[in-house]
Motif scaffolding. Sequence first.
Motif, short mmCIF file in Angstrom:
data_model
loop_
_atom_site.label_atom_id
_atom_site.label_comp_id
_atom_site.label_asym_id
_atom_site.label_seq_id
_atom_site.Cartn_x
_atom_site.Cartn_y
_atom_site.Cartn_z
N ILE A 96 0.86 -1.18 0.00
CA ILE A 96 0.00 0.00 0.00
C ILE A 96 0.90 1.23 0.00
N THR A 97 0.42 2.29 -0.63
CA THR A 97 1.14 3.56 -0.63
C THR A 97 0.38 4.54 0.24
N VAL A 98 1.09 5.15 1.19
CA VAL A 98 0.48 6.16 2.04
C VAL A 98 0.47 7.46 1.26
N LEU A 99 -0.71 7.94 0.93
CA LEU A 99 -0.84 9.16 0.13
C LEU A 99 -0.75 10.42 0.99
N SER A 100 -1.43 10.41 2.13
CA SER A 100 -1.40 11.58 3.00
C SER A 100 -1.87 11.19 4.40
N PHE A 101 -1.56 12.06 5.35
CA PHE A 101 -2.05 11.92 6.71
C PHE A 101 -3.05 13.03 6.97
N GLU A 102 -4.21 12.68 7.49
CA GLU A 102 -5.24 13.66 7.79
C GLU A 102 -5.14 14.12 9.24
N GLU A 103 -4.92 13.19 10.14
CA GLU A 103 -4.88 13.53 11.56
C GLU A 103 -3.94 12.56 12.27
N ILE A 104 -3.06 13.12 13.10
CA ILE A 104 -2.13 12.31 13.87
C ILE A 104 -2.54 12.39 15.33
N GLN A 105 -2.69 11.22 15.95
CA GLN A 105 -3.09 11.14 17.34
C GLN A 105 -2.05 10.33 18.11
N PRO A 106 -2.09 10.34 19.43
CA PRO A 106 -1.07 9.62 20.21
C PRO A 106 -1.05 8.10 19.97
N THR A 107 -2.18 7.53 19.62
CA THR A 107 -2.22 6.08 19.43
C THR A 107 -2.14 5.64 17.98
N GLY A 108 -2.18 6.59 17.05
CA GLY A 108 -2.13 6.24 15.64
C GLY A 108 -2.46 7.44 14.77
N SER A 109 -2.75 7.17 13.51
CA SER A 109 -2.99 8.26 12.56
C SER A 109 -4.09 7.88 11.59
N TRP A 110 -4.88 8.88 11.21
CA TRP A 110 -5.82 8.73 10.11
C TRP A 110 -5.09 9.12 8.85
N ALA A 111 -5.15 8.27 7.85
CA ALA A 111 -4.42 8.52 6.61
C ALA A 111 -5.26 8.08 5.42
N THR A 112 -4.76 8.40 4.24
CA THR A 112 -5.35 7.92 3.00
C THR A 112 -4.31 7.05 2.32
N ILE A 113 -4.73 5.85 1.90
CA ILE A 113 -3.80 4.91 1.27
C ILE A 113 -4.33 4.50 -0.11
N ARG A 114 -3.43 3.94 -0.89
CA ARG A 114 -3.81 3.33 -2.17
C ARG A 114 -3.28 1.90 -2.15
N TRP A 115 -4.18 0.96 -2.43
CA TRP A 115 -3.76 -0.43 -2.57
C TRP A 115 -3.12 -0.56 -3.95
N ASN A 116 -1.82 -0.84 -3.98
CA ASN A 116 -1.08 -0.80 -5.24
C ASN A 116 -1.56 -1.81 -6.27
N LYS A 117 -1.98 -2.97 -5.82
CA LYS A 117 -2.43 -4.00 -6.77
C LYS A 117 -3.75 -3.63 -7.43
N PHE A 118 -4.63 -2.96 -6.68
CA PHE A 118 -5.96 -2.66 -7.19
C PHE A 118 -6.14 -1.19 -7.60
N GLY A 119 -5.26 -0.31 -7.11
CA GLY A 119 -5.43 1.12 -7.38
C GLY A 119 -6.55 1.73 -6.56
N TYR A 120 -7.02 1.02 -5.54
CA TYR A 120 -8.14 1.48 -4.72
C TYR A 120 -7.63 2.42 -3.62
N VAL A 121 -8.26 3.59 -3.51
CA VAL A 121 -7.89 4.59 -2.51
C VAL A 121 -8.94 4.59 -1.41
N GLN A 122 -8.48 4.56 -0.16
CA GLN A 122 -9.43 4.55 0.95
C GLN A 122 -8.79 5.13 2.21
N PRO A 123 -9.65 5.55 3.16
CA PRO A 123 -9.13 6.00 4.45
C PRO A 123 -8.68 4.81 5.30
N VAL A 124 -7.72 5.06 6.16
CA VAL A 124 -7.18 3.99 6.99
C VAL A 124 -6.78 4.57 8.35
#
Length: 175
Positions: A96-124
């Motif tokens: 997966i490719t991390v496209l951007s980070f929307e919000e960083i929190q102490p326990t993790g981060s909200w980001a947008t990724i792209r699944w390289n095999k499918f080209g599918y973009v989704q929040p993570v």
Amino acid sequence: MESNPMIKPQLSGGLLVATTVVISVALLYLVAAIAIAWPGFQSVWIALGVMLVAAGFVFWRWSRRVQDRRQWQQFANRQWEYLTRIKGEHEATAEITVLSFEEIQPTGSWATIRWNKFGYVQPVWIENGTFAIWPDSVLLIRPDPTQIQVGAPWPPTYYLRSHACLAIAPSMARA
């Protein structure tokens, strides 16, 4: 603030190119002035000395940029070799490719990724792990079988656990 090590350093910049051109033209002019009016005036020799110092500085900046670019390329090659080796050692993996980070929190981060095999973009939601994750980086992960199943709908948000991140490498798409 630390710079993103996943982005390839830029080799040429507008200011450096413009400075190189101006100094080159000035050096040519001064050398021609000295050749025409040999032995030349003292002020022309002083200007030539100043231009040579400036040319030395510009040469040093170009050499630093080339060296930084070469070091980044070696880093990227090592990371991709490691990622490829880990990929061969594990059965079910995905890139997966991390496209951007929307919000960083102490326990993790909200980001947008792209699944390289499918080209599918989704929040993570990416759980904090043992290594830093940057935008424009490729992660080798072990997909969670409870979230992604054959024949089932794709989850609206993927939850990536830290133990599922196996390796990281720079994205070579923009490199």
